[in-house]
Scaffold this active site. Structure first.
Site, PDB file in Angstrom:
ATOM      1  N   SER A  23       0.897  -1.200  -0.151  1.00 55.22           N
ATOM      2  CA  SER A  23      -0.237  -0.173  -0.013  1.00 55.22           C
ATOM      3  C   SER A  23       0.694   1.277   0.067  1.00 55.22           C
ATOM      4  CB  SER A  23      -0.922  -0.088   1.196  1.00 55.22           C
ATOM      5  OG  SER A  23      -0.054  -0.005   2.392  1.00 55.22           O
ATOM      6  N   ASN A 110      -2.204  -2.552  13.076  1.00 51.86           N
ATOM      7  CA  ASN A 110      -3.714  -2.414  12.970  1.00 51.86           C
ATOM      8  C   ASN A 110      -4.230  -1.080  13.661  1.00 51.86           C
ATOM      9  OD1 ASN A 110      -3.908  -4.939  11.554  1.00 51.86           O
ATOM     10  ND2 ASN A 110      -4.781  -5.972  13.358  1.00 51.86           N
ATOM     11  N   THR A 155     -40.270  26.173  -9.951  1.00 48.74           N
ATOM     12  CA  THR A 155     -40.362  24.744  -9.334  1.00 48.74           C
ATOM     13  C   THR A 155     -40.811  23.969 -10.705  1.00 48.74           C
ATOM     14  OG1 THR A 155     -42.828  25.124  -9.242  1.00 48.74           O
ATOM     15  CG2 THR A 155     -41.521  25.380  -7.147  1.00 48.74           C
ATOM     16  N   HIS A 156     -40.200  22.807 -10.633  1.00 44.33           N
ATOM     17  CA  HIS A 156     -40.171  22.079 -11.934  1.00 44.33           C
ATOM     18  C   HIS A 156     -39.299  22.838 -12.963  1.00 44.33           C
ATOM     19  CE1 HIS A 156     -43.191  19.536  -9.992  1.00 44.33           C
ATOM     20  NE2 HIS A 156     -43.778  20.688  -9.557  1.00 44.33           N
ATOM     21  N   SER A 277     -14.253  26.864 -27.405  1.00 48.99           N
ATOM     22  CA  SER A 277     -14.233  25.572 -28.499  1.00 48.99           C
ATOM     23  C   SER A 277     -12.966  25.542 -29.073  1.00 48.99           C
ATOM     24  CB  SER A 277     -15.680  25.585 -28.959  1.00 48.99           C
ATOM     25  OG  SER A 277     -15.617  24.709 -30.093  1.00 48.99           O
ATOM     26  N   LYS A 283     -18.106  30.249 -28.849  1.00 48.55           N
ATOM     27  CA  LYS A 283     -18.529  29.415 -27.603  1.00 48.55           C
ATOM     28  C   LYS A 283     -17.716  30.266 -26.307  1.00 48.55           C
ATOM     29  CE  LYS A 283     -20.770  26.496 -26.867  1.00 48.55           C
ATOM     30  NZ  LYS A 283     -20.433  24.989 -27.209  1.00 48.55           N
ATOM     31  N   ASN A 285     -17.894  28.487 -22.461  1.00 54.75           N
ATOM     32  CA  ASN A 285     -18.339  27.312 -21.925  1.00 54.75           C
ATOM     33  C   ASN A 285     -17.950  27.399 -20.443  1.00 54.75           C
ATOM     34  OD1 ASN A 285     -19.040  26.023 -24.444  1.00 54.75           O
ATOM     35  ND2 ASN A 285     -17.018  25.238 -24.701  1.00 54.75           N
ATOM     36  N   GLU A 290     -19.234  22.784 -14.883  1.00 53.93           N
ATOM     37  CA  GLU A 290     -19.472  21.536 -15.360  1.00 53.93           C
ATOM     38  C   GLU A 290     -18.870  20.436 -14.888  1.00 53.93           C
ATOM     39  OE1 GLU A 290     -21.324  22.718 -19.815  1.00 53.93           O
ATOM     40  OE2 GLU A 290     -19.133  21.960 -19.689  1.00 53.93           O
ATOM     41  N   TYR A 317      -9.809  -6.457  12.523  1.00 55.15           N
ATOM     42  CA  TYR A 317      -9.180  -5.866  11.474  1.00 55.15           C
ATOM     43  C   TYR A 317      -9.130  -7.202  10.271  1.00 55.15           C
ATOM     44  CZ  TYR A 317      -5.949  -3.983   8.134  1.00 55.15           C
ATOM     45  OH  TYR A 317      -5.358  -3.384   6.614  1.00 55.15           O
ATOM     46  N   GLN A 322      -7.641  -2.059   3.787  1.00 50.82           N
ATOM     47  CA  GLN A 322      -6.773  -1.297   2.954  1.00 50.82           C
ATOM     48  C   GLN A 322      -7.375  -0.432   1.781  1.00 50.82           C
ATOM     49  OE1 GLN A 322      -2.619  -2.781   2.438  1.00 50.82           O
ATOM     50  NE2 GLN A 322      -3.211  -2.921   0.212  1.00 50.82           N
ATOM     51  N   LYS A 325      -8.249   3.893   1.925  1.00 51.10           N
ATOM     52  CA  LYS A 325      -7.663   4.981   1.520  1.00 51.10           C
ATOM     53  C   LYS A 325      -7.521   5.639   0.281  1.00 51.10           C
ATOM     54  CE  LYS A 325      -4.383   2.894   4.867  1.00 51.10           C
ATOM     55  NZ  LYS A 325      -5.156   2.000   5.100  1.00 51.10           N
TER      56      LYS A 325
END
Length: 460
Positions: A23, A110, A155-156, A277, A283, A285, A290, A317, A322, A325
């Site tokens: 590890s 451990n 809303t919606h 772009s 463009k 962006n 995003e 353990y 392991q 992480k």
């Protein structure tokens, strides 16, 4: 190279096995915590007499020297030593001699990894918390500049009722403040020390776990040795907080993306937080927003992965742990980077007030207020709802807003409507009349911003 645990074995590990098992490629991030925990452990062993004071001091100075070597780039970690704990012990022994072999007295990898990782997450909690506070401050300042900037609430994803930009931002302030509370709860629930749990059953040495806990800034030692080495709730709690907060960031980013579109045109993002772009010259962006939106799924995936890893493990353990992480480290980095990018993106955007107001005035966002007006004239709300619905249909046929209809047309629908209707359903009036606590009325928004400012002051 002989393994530090190799006495039981008659042959070396397979090379593929070593790489699969090791590890060190990722847990080397824990070197500071590992050395700090080892220093506290060595000092305690010297205090209780398991080691002599001279031996303990030699270990402590040797560990400090190892840390200096690591930070000066003089150390190459090896997969043969598997993990950060064994690498540091090998480096220490090479530096101070056989006394280095005594460091591991009274502990196991451990409980060692459990304390290292808990300290690492604790530091990440403090860092992430500050980034959240910084983001709240940016949202507060942006909102304070737009207390009377009227925009449609949705809303919606359909225009619903007029609110203010400040009120809209205050909703996100509440979300991110809850994220701060979740991190504060992490500290309350998880700042306990597993070191001294041994492999799972404690130790026969007379360890002073309270001394070690105090040295490492823990509130107390863990109450059960088996739980101490097998608990990863503290990882899950951080990943859950990260996932919820990234969901909040994703929702905010989605709105930034919509607002920056030509269809909405509510904001203009700064060039520094936009891209172009390779083929379309026109463009601009919203790539930062995003990317934040996309990375939310990545962090939630780490939470799900850790839940699935832990769900079937018996005490205590297991090597499966392991897997705690890599996903955690990535989630910490991803969440923190997203917070660091969201704050300046929001701080530098330009708000197009006129477009926000025009959208509020053109989408029948005052229809509910017309119904409330009729209720004030003695009309039952359900009847008022029907009358306004018919007026909306008529206005749509005419290509007009409610406020554009003639008084005669309005009175044809309901004779209770009088000349004061136009003032009553202006978007300014619609917002100002919403004066309950937490509503978008200007005084209520100012009060909420003041309370937020007070909260920010308390975080300093």
């Amino acid at each position: 190279m002989s393994k530090l645990w190799g006495g039981r074995f008659s042959k070396d590990s397979d090379h593929l096995m070593e790489d699969f098992h090791s590890s060190i490629k990722f847990d080397q991030k824990l070197y500071r915590e590992d050395i700090r925990g080892s220093i506290a452990h060595a000092d305690m062993l010297g205090t209780v007499g398991v080691l002599s004071r001279a031996e303990a001091d030699t270990l402590i100075e040797g560990l400090k020297a190892v840390q200096a070597d690591i930070e000066e780039g003089k150390v190459a970690f090896t997969t043969e030593d598997e993990d950060i704990h064994m690498n540091i012990e090998r480096l220490l022994t090479a530096k101070v001699g056989d006394v280095g072999k005594k460091l591991h007295t009274g502990r196991s990898r451990n409980d060692q990894v459990a304390v290292d990782l808990r300290m690492y997450v604790r530091s990440a909690v403090a860092e992430t918390r500050q980034l959240l506070v910084d983001l709240v401050e940016v949202l507060h300042d942006l909102g304070a500049a737009h207390v009377e900037t009227i925009m449609p609430g949705y809303t919606h994803l359909q225009r619903a009722q007029p609110v203010t930009f400040a009120h809209h931002l205050l909703a996100y302030i509440q979300m991110f403040r809850r994220d701060v509370v979740r991190l504060d709860d992490w500290q309350k629930n998880n700042n306990i020390m597993p070191l001294g749990s041994g492999a799972l059953a404690g130790t026969t040495y007379p360890l002073d776990r309270n001394q070690t806990a105090q040295a490492l800034d823990f509130d107390a030692p863990c109450a059960n040795s088996m739980d101490g080495v097998s608990d990863r709730d503290f990882v899950l709690d951080y990943l859950y907080a990260a996932s919820v907060s990234m969901m909040h960031l994703s929702r905010l980013s989605e709105e930034v993306i919509l607002w920056a579109s030509q269809e909405f045109a509510f904001i203009d993002l700064d060039d520094a937080y936009s891209t172009g772009s390779s083929i379309m010259p026109q463009k601009k962006n919203p790539d930062v927003a995003e990317l934040i939106r996309g990375k939310a799924g990545r962090v939630s995936g780490h939470l799900m992965a850790m839940l699935m890893t832990m769900k079937g493990l018996p005490l205590a353990y297991n090597k499966d742990m392991q897997e705690d992480k890599e996903g955690l480290f990535d989630a910490i980095e991803t969440w923190q980077k997203c917070l660091m990018m969201a704050a300046p993106m929001l701080k530098t955007l330009k708000v197009k007030k006129e477009n926000m107001r025009a959208a509020s005035e053109g989408g029948f966002t005052n229809a509910t207020d017309l119904a409330d007006y009729l209720v004030g004239k003695g009309v039952a709300f359900r009847d008022a709802h029907r009358i306004v619905g018919e007026l909306v249909a008529h206005a749509l046929d005419q290509g007009q807003a409610l406020g554009d209809l003639s008084l005669a047309d309005l009175q044809k629908a309901s004779p209770q409507i009088e000349e004061d209707i136009y003032e009553a359903i202006s978007v300014d009036t619609c917002v100002k009349r919403r004066h309950t606590k937490g509503a978008p009325g200007f005084p209520q928004v100012e009060e909420a911003l003041d309370e937020c400012k007070s909260w920010l002051t308390q975080q300093q």
